[in-house]
Design a protein around this motif. Structure first.
Motif, short mmCIF file in Angstrom:
data_model
loop_
_atom_site.label_atom_id
_atom_site.label_comp_id
_atom_site.label_asym_id
_atom_site.label_seq_id
_atom_site.Cartn_x
_atom_site.Cartn_y
_atom_site.Cartn_z
N ILE A 140 2.43 -0.28 -3.01
CA ILE A 140 3.39 0.00 -4.07
C ILE A 140 3.51 -1.18 -5.03
N LYS B 153 2.90 -1.04 -9.11
CA LYS B 153 3.91 -1.44 -10.10
C LYS B 153 3.33 -2.45 -11.08
N ASN B 154 2.58 -3.43 -10.55
CA ASN B 154 1.93 -4.43 -11.42
C ASN B 154 1.03 -3.77 -12.44
N ASP C 153 2.97 -1.85 -15.11
CA ASP C 153 3.54 -2.79 -16.09
C ASP C 153 2.47 -3.30 -17.04
N HIS D 125 2.89 5.90 -15.19
CA HIS D 125 4.02 6.05 -14.28
C HIS D 125 3.58 5.86 -12.84
N VAL D 126 4.57 5.54 -12.01
CA VAL D 126 4.35 5.57 -10.56
C VAL D 126 5.15 6.74 -10.02
#
Ligand code: ADP
Ligand code: MG
Length: 420
Positions: A70, A74-75, A78, A91-92
Motif C-alpha cells: 500500500i 500511495k507513493n 502521488d 487513484h488507489v
C-alpha cells in the motif's frame, strides 16, 4: 523515427520531463500499445513503472495496476498526480477508503479521467469492485512485482494466484507482468499462472559491471577482518548484513569501540530509532549501517561503496538484491561475503520448522548459495547464469571484477572442489 515513435517520445517529455527512454522501455511501451501481453524483467531501478504508466496515460480507458504494498502504491499515485493538474488521474482502491472516497474514485473512472487505478490484490477479489470494473473500459492490467505469484520468488503472496481468474472476468484485456526477479523458474511460474506464454518478453541484463564480488572463508577472526576492511575504505559508506538482530547489535558495537562510525538497524528497534539511523546513513553522519535484511527496501543512496554479508543470505536472489545497493552511481562497489558451512546448517535448521514444500524450496535455494560460495569460476558468470543469462568471463563487461578471476585457485584446489 516513424510518427509513432515521435509520438511516444513527445509524451515521455510531456508527462515525465525525460528526453530519452531507459534501456528497453521504448520496446516495452510499443508492445503494450499494440495490445499484446507483455512480460518485463528489469533489475530494481531499471525504470519498470514508466513502462506501464506512460501507455496508461496516453491510452483510452483505465489501467489497473496491481501492487503488493500500500505504501508503494500511495507513493506512485502521488508521483503521477504531481505530473498532472488533475488529482483524479490516478487513484488507489483499497479497504481504507470511506464510502465518499470510493464514490469519487468510481466517478473519476466512469468519466474517463482516471488513467491509473492502483489496487492491492486482495481488494481486486472483492465482488463489488469486480462488478464495477466490468462496467468500465480497462486499457490493460499491469501486475507489478509479479514474482509474488511464485513460491520460488522471495516474496510469495497467495492472493496473486487468483489474479488471472479475476482478470478473465474483465474481458479481453492485455496483461503486463513486471518483476526484478530474473530466475528462469520464477519467470516460468509467472507466465504459467497468468496464462500468458504468448507474451512479448523483455529482459534487461542483470550484469552490474562495477561491482566486485568476493567470498572469504569465515573464521573466528571475522570481526578483526571486517574492521580491517572498513579501515581500508575509510570514510566510505557501507552496509553490513547479519542474520540475527543480536549479531547486528554486537557487530555495531564492536565497530564503534574500534572507532568506526556505525549504527544498527533491525525490526526490533522502534520506528523512530530506525528512521533516525537510516537518515544518519543517508546524510552521511555515519559511515556504516549494520543491519538485518529489514534494511534496504527503497534505499536509494548512490554512493554505497561496500556491502558485506557477515552471514550468507538465504538465496542468490537476495544476495543480488542486497549487493545491488552498492555502486548505484556506477562507481566502486565491493561485495564481500563471509562463508562457512556451519552457517548453512544454521539456516537449514531455521527452515526445518516450516511446511515441507517450503523447506524443499528453501534448501534448493540455499544450495545455490553454497555453490556460489564454493565455486572457483567467475562469480559474475555464476550469478548471471543463475539468472538465465550467458556471460563471457573473458570479454564480458566487468569480467575481471571478482576474486576467482583475479586470483585463480590452483588447478589442484579447483579439481579438489570439483570432486566434492
Ligand atoms: P523499478 O520499478 O524498475 O525498480 P522505477 O520505476 O522505480 O524502477 O524507476 C527508477 C528510477 O528511474 C526512477 O527514479 C525513475 O524516475 C527513473 N526513470 C525511469 N525512466 C527514466 C527515463 N526514461 N529517464 C530517466 N530516468 C528514468
Ligand atoms: Mg518497481
Amino acid at each position: 523515427m516513424n510518427s509513432n515513435e515521435i509520438e511516444i517520445h513527445k509524451e515521455l517529455k510531456k508527462y515525465f520531463g525525460f528526453s530519452q527512454f531507459k534501456g528497453l522501455q521504448e520496446q516495452v511501451i510499443t508492445s503494450i500499445l499494440s495490445q499484446k501481453n507483455t512480460f518485463v524483467i528489469m533489475p530494481t531501478g531499471g525504470g519498470k513503472s514508466l513502462c506501464y504508466q506512460l501507455p496508461a496515460l496516453i491510452q483510452d480507458g483505465t489501467a489497473i495496476v496491481v501492487s503488493p504494498l500500500i505504501a508503494l502504491m500511495k507513493n506512485q499515485v502521488d508521483a503521477i498526480r504531481s505530473l498532472s493538474s488533475e488529482n483524479g488521474i490516478a487513484h488507489v482502491l483499497n479497504s481504507s477508503l470511506t464510502k465518499t472516497e470510493i464514490a469519487q474514485v468510481k466517478k473519476d473512472i466512469t468519466s474517463g479521467l482516471t488513467k491509473l487505478l492502483y489496487v492491492a490484490p486482495e481488494s481486486l477479489t472483492k465482488e463489488e469492485y469486480v462488478a464495477f470494473l466490468q462496467s468500465v473500459p480497462i486499457s490493460f492490467v499491469a501486475i507489478d512485482e509479479a514474482h509474488c505469484i511464485s513460491e520460488w520468488g522471495h516474496d510469495f503472496r497467495p492472493e496473486y494466484r487468483n489474479l488471472k481468474n479475476i482478470i478473465k472476468q474483465l474481458g479481453q484485456v492485455p496483461i503486463i507482468g513486471l518483476t526484478a526477479t530474473a530466475t528462469p523458474k520464477v519467470q516460468e511460474d509467472i507466465l504459467k499462472n497468468l496464462d500468458m506464454s504468448d507474451a512479448n518478453t523483455f529482459k534487461a541484463s542483470f550484469n552490474r559491471p562495477n561491482l566486485y564480488y568476493e567470498v572469504r572463508t569465515k573464521t573466528k577472526n571475522i570481526e578483526s577482518d571486517i574492521i580491517r576492511f572498513i579501515k581500508q575504505h575509510k570514510g566510505k559508506s557501507g552496509i553490513i548484513y547479519c542474520l540475527s538482530r543480536k549479531k547486528v547489535e554486537s557487530i555495531a558495537e564492536v565497530l564503534q569501540v574500534n572507532g568506526i562510525s556505525a549504527v544498527p538497524y533491525h525490526a526490533g528497534l522502534d520506528a523512530k530509532t530506525r528512521a533516525k539511523h537510516q537518515d544518519m546513513f543517508l546524510m552521511e553522519d555515519v559511515d556504516v549501517v549494520v543491519a538485518t535484511i529489514a534494511f534496504g527496501m527503497g534505499i536509494d543512496k548512490p554512493d554505497v561503496r561496500f556491502v558485506i554479508h557477515h552471514d550468507i543470505p538465504k538465496s542468490l536472489e537476495s544476495y543480488y538484491q542486497e549487493t545491488g545497493r552498492a555502486g548505484r552511481d556506477g562507481g566502486e562497489g565491493h561485495c564481500l561475503a563471509y562463508y562457512s558451512y556451519k552457517d548453512v546448517e544454521k539456516l537449514e535448521k531455521f527452515m526445518s520448522g516450516k511446511p515441507v514444500a517450503e523447506q524443499e524450496i528453501g534448501f534448493a535455494l540455499l544450495q545455490e548459495v553454497v555453490a556460489y560460495a564454493e565455486t572457483s569460476m567467475s562469480r559474475r558468470k555464476f550469478l548471471l547464469h543463475y539468472f538465465g543469462e550467458e556471460f563471457d568471463s573473458e570479454t564480458g563487461e566487468g569480467a575481471d571484477m571478482d576474486d576467482n578471476v583475479r586470483n585463480p585457485k590452483t588447478k589442484v584446489e579447483a579439481k579438489d572442489q570439483a570432486v566434492k
